[in-house]
Design an enzyme around this catalytic site. Structure first.
Site, PDB file in Angstrom:
ATOM      1  N   GLN A  49      20.950  53.986  97.931  1.00  0.00           N
ATOM      2  CA  GLN A  49      20.986  54.880  99.094  1.00  0.00           C
ATOM      3  C   GLN A  49      19.582  55.074  99.672  1.00  0.00           C
ATOM      4  O   GLN A  49      19.389  55.002 100.879  1.00  0.00           O
ATOM      5  CB  GLN A  49      21.603  56.237  98.708  1.00  0.00           C
ATOM      6  CG  GLN A  49      21.930  57.095  99.917  1.00  0.00           C
ATOM      7  CD  GLN A  49      22.250  58.546  99.568  1.00  0.00           C
ATOM      8  OE1 GLN A  49      22.202  58.958  98.415  1.00  0.00           O
ATOM      9  NE2 GLN A  49      22.582  59.323 100.581  1.00  0.00           N
TER      10      GLN A  49
ATOM     11  N   ASP B 218      16.522  44.361  93.328  1.00  0.00           N
ATOM     12  CA  ASP B 218      17.623  45.153  92.777  1.00  0.00           C
ATOM     13  C   ASP B 218      18.216  44.365  91.618  1.00  0.00           C
ATOM     14  O   ASP B 218      18.109  43.138  91.572  1.00  0.00           O
ATOM     15  CB  ASP B 218      18.695  45.414  93.837  1.00  0.00           C
ATOM     16  CG  ASP B 218      19.536  46.665  93.530  1.00  0.00           C
ATOM     17  OD1 ASP B 218      19.253  47.722  94.114  1.00  0.00           O
ATOM     18  OD2 ASP B 218      20.451  46.575  92.683  1.00  0.00           O
TER      19      ASP B 218
ATOM     20  N   TYR C  50      21.462  63.327  83.061  1.00  0.00           N
ATOM     21  CA  TYR C  50      20.653  63.018  84.246  1.00  0.00           C
ATOM     22  C   TYR C  50      19.433  63.942  84.287  1.00  0.00           C
ATOM     23  O   TYR C  50      18.301  63.486  84.452  1.00  0.00           O
ATOM     24  CB  TYR C  50      21.522  63.198  85.489  1.00  0.00           C
ATOM     25  CG  TYR C  50      20.856  62.921  86.810  1.00  0.00           C
ATOM     26  CD1 TYR C  50      20.497  61.630  87.176  1.00  0.00           C
ATOM     27  CD2 TYR C  50      20.619  63.950  87.728  1.00  0.00           C
ATOM     28  CE1 TYR C  50      19.911  61.368  88.421  1.00  0.00           C
ATOM     29  CE2 TYR C  50      20.040  63.698  88.966  1.00  0.00           C
ATOM     30  CZ  TYR C  50      19.692  62.404  89.309  1.00  0.00           C
ATOM     31  OH  TYR C  50      19.122  62.152  90.534  1.00  0.00           O
TER      32      TYR C  50
HETATM   33  P1  NAD Z   1      21.493  54.590  94.043  1.00  0.00           P
HETATM   34  O1  NAD Z   1      22.418  54.719  92.913  1.00  0.00           O
HETATM   35  O2  NAD Z   1      22.054  54.621  95.424  1.00  0.00           O
HETATM   36  O3  NAD Z   1      20.639  53.253  93.922  1.00  0.00           O
HETATM   37  C1  NAD Z   1      20.105  52.792  92.716  1.00  0.00           C
HETATM   38  C2  NAD Z   1      19.907  51.301  92.819  1.00  0.00           C
HETATM   39  O4  NAD Z   1      19.371  50.865  91.582  1.00  0.00           O
HETATM   40  C3  NAD Z   1      21.219  50.520  93.035  1.00  0.00           C
HETATM   41  O5  NAD Z   1      21.089  49.638  94.132  1.00  0.00           O
HETATM   42  C4  NAD Z   1      21.428  49.764  91.724  1.00  0.00           C
HETATM   43  O6  NAD Z   1      22.001  48.475  91.897  1.00  0.00           O
HETATM   44  C5  NAD Z   1      20.003  49.645  91.229  1.00  0.00           C
HETATM   45  N1  NAD Z   1      19.919  49.474  89.779  1.00  0.00           N
HETATM   46  C6  NAD Z   1      20.716  50.003  88.822  1.00  0.00           C
HETATM   47  N2  NAD Z   1      20.313  49.586  87.599  1.00  0.00           N
HETATM   48  C7  NAD Z   1      19.252  48.769  87.806  1.00  0.00           C
HETATM   49  C8  NAD Z   1      18.403  48.033  86.950  1.00  0.00           C
HETATM   50  N3  NAD Z   1      18.580  48.031  85.626  1.00  0.00           N
HETATM   51  N4  NAD Z   1      17.402  47.304  87.501  1.00  0.00           N
HETATM   52  C9  NAD Z   1      17.223  47.290  88.846  1.00  0.00           C
HETATM   53  N5  NAD Z   1      18.008  47.951  89.713  1.00  0.00           N
HETATM   54  C10 NAD Z   1      19.005  48.699  89.187  1.00  0.00           C
HETATM   55  O7  NAD Z   1      20.376  55.717  93.863  1.00  0.00           O
HETATM   56  P2  NAD Z   1      19.552  56.476  95.001  1.00  0.00           P
HETATM   57  O8  NAD Z   1      20.408  57.573  95.516  1.00  0.00           O
HETATM   58  O9  NAD Z   1      18.945  55.535  95.947  1.00  0.00           O
HETATM   59  O10 NAD Z   1      18.442  57.182  94.102  1.00  0.00           O
HETATM   60  C11 NAD Z   1      17.186  56.604  93.840  1.00  0.00           C
HETATM   61  C12 NAD Z   1      16.371  57.561  92.994  1.00  0.00           C
HETATM   62  O11 NAD Z   1      16.289  58.838  93.662  1.00  0.00           O
HETATM   63  C13 NAD Z   1      16.986  57.865  91.621  1.00  0.00           C
HETATM   64  O12 NAD Z   1      15.947  58.079  90.702  1.00  0.00           O
HETATM   65  C14 NAD Z   1      17.721  59.164  91.854  1.00  0.00           C
HETATM   66  O13 NAD Z   1      17.868  59.902  90.661  1.00  0.00           O
HETATM   67  C15 NAD Z   1      16.781  59.852  92.813  1.00  0.00           C
HETATM   68  N6  NAD Z   1      17.443  60.897  93.579  1.00  0.00           N
HETATM   69  C16 NAD Z   1      18.419  60.590  94.469  1.00  0.00           C
HETATM   70  C17 NAD Z   1      19.043  61.603  95.165  1.00  0.00           C
HETATM   71  C18 NAD Z   1      20.127  61.326  96.160  1.00  0.00           C
HETATM   72  O14 NAD Z   1      20.750  62.277  96.653  1.00  0.00           O
HETATM   73  N7  NAD Z   1      20.387  60.073  96.509  1.00  0.00           N
HETATM   74  C19 NAD Z   1      18.653  62.933  94.949  1.00  0.00           C
HETATM   75  C20 NAD Z   1      17.675  63.206  93.997  1.00  0.00           C
HETATM   76  C21 NAD Z   1      17.051  62.166  93.327  1.00  0.00           C
HETATM   77  N1  SER Z   2      22.144  63.565  94.664  1.00  0.00           N
HETATM   78  C1  SER Z   2      21.769  63.548  93.280  1.00  0.00           C
HETATM   79  C2  SER Z   2      22.956  63.756  92.409  1.00  0.00           C
HETATM   80  O1  SER Z   2      23.820  64.498  92.821  1.00  0.00           O
HETATM   81  C3  SER Z   2      20.769  64.646  93.015  1.00  0.00           C
HETATM   82  O2  SER Z   2      19.834  64.180  92.125  1.00  0.00           O
HETATM   83  O3  SER Z   2      23.002  63.217  91.339  1.00  0.00           O
END
Ligand code: NAD
Ligand code: SER
Length: 317
Positions: free
Chosen positions: A12, A34, A143
């Protein structure tokens, strides 16, 4: 930073952050990776270097870092809260495996490292209103445990080895390019898809569940600006509270109905997501991020709603 590696470019955040980094630093200087390269958008594949990379394998990261003379890493690899809670070992192994590898590679190759933390880093005992920057962090989800451990490890690598680690605690992120990856806050994205598609929406959280949120353009700016910030001005590093808005399901529903008066939302609790959300802040105090590196989000709920509905209508209709 001159040459940047993004791990998790198919996610995302990565799907949008990679493009913005290429705009700023030059397409050839930002390597998109990825675990599953099929997740990379066509625009990312066509626009610059791309590789498959399993972040739980340090050698794969190190190879790309050496080949491209990488001096900055965006580590976006994690299993989000609700999915991780269904498979805690996977959540730990992926989140911590990727982070430890990144820290070690960053140490060896003298690269800066950004790894997001989350509102999930809080839990019982944390003040939920005006959650301070420095406060009790005793999460009860795997998490959250990975996020707190990640914050501590990142600070450790900075103080012990001088690795330039920086991080923000993102709230729920709302965006229209790539669907969210299995988190507790996903409803705040899904609701817009339903509204645009003319479908009823069943909300998994109760009407009074208030959570911090942010629109993706502000999250991307935060990720870039913290890495560009003057190190001398940073009192904190891992990790900064950042938020742009907070609302309940009733409030986002009312905002969407201003534009889509026929849109209907009902409630059906998802007990896992509700239990997680109940332990997360209602709203965080992000004054340290504002003071130390000028964090200043541009989108509130009304402005984001107009943009989400417009962009999703172009995409889906
Ligand atoms: P996501 O799940 O959308 O994307 C994660 C990506 O990592 C995916 O494309 C997946 O294929 C890839 N992936 C999984 N395992 C892997 C591996 N072993 N090696 C390489 N790639 C791998 O996550 P996101 O929402 O983009 O979140 C990214 C970061 O931001 C994370 O640390 C998440 O905890 C943090 N975060 C996200 C949100 C949110 O609302 N999206 C909020 C708080 C924190
Ligand atoms: N959007 C994320 C979750 O709900 C917050 O880290 O896991």
């Amino acid at each position: 930073m001159k040459n940047i590696l993004v791990l998790g470019s198919g996610g995302q955040i990565g799907s949008e952050l990679t493009l913005k980094l290429r705009e700023i630093y030059g397409a050839a200087n930002v390597v998109a990776t990825d675990l599953n390269p099929n997740r990379l958008t066509q625009q990312i594949k066509d626009g610059g270097p791309c590789h498959a990379c399993d972040a739980t394998d340090a050698k794969q990261i190190a190879q790309i870092v050496a080949d491209y003379k990488i001096d900055g890493i965006y580590n976006l690899v994690a299993i989000l809260s609700a999915t991780a809670e269904k498979n805690p070992m996977l959540g730990w192994n992926v989140g911590m495996g990727a982070l430890l590898n990144c820290l070690e590679v960053a140490r060896e190759y003298k690269a800066a490292l950004f790894t997001p933390s989350s509102i999930g880093a809080f839990g019982p005992g944390t003040p939920l209103n005006g959650t301070p920057q420095d406060t009790i962090q005793r999460p009860r989800t795997i998490y959250g445990v990975t996020k707190v451990t990640g914050e501590l490890l990142s600070d450790y690598y900075f103080s012990r080895y001088g690795v330039d680690t920086r991080s923000v605690r993102f709230p729920g992120l709302i965006s229209y390019v790539m669907p969210p990856g299995g988190g507790t806050t996903d409803y705040a994205v899904d609701i817009y898809y339903a509204a645009v598609m003319g479908k009823k929406f069943v909300c998994p959280l109760s009407k009074e569940t208030q959570l911090d949120m942010m629109y993706m353009p502000d999250a991307i700016d935060a990720a870039i600006n913290i890495m560009e910030a003057d190190a001398d001005k940073l009192i904190h590093r891992n990790s900064f509270n950042v938020t742009a808005m907070h609302f309940t399901p009733e409030e986002i529903y009312a905002e969407i109905r201003k534009h889509k008066p026929d849109f209907i939302m009902t409630y059906e609790s998802d007990p896992l997501k509700q239990a997680i959300a109940d332990l997360w802040p209602n709203w965080m105090d992000d004054s340290c991020a504002r003071k130390e590196w000028g964090f200043a989000p541009k989108y509130d709920l009304p402005k984001m709603t107009v943009d989400m509905l417009e962009k999703l209508s172009e995409k889906l209709l």
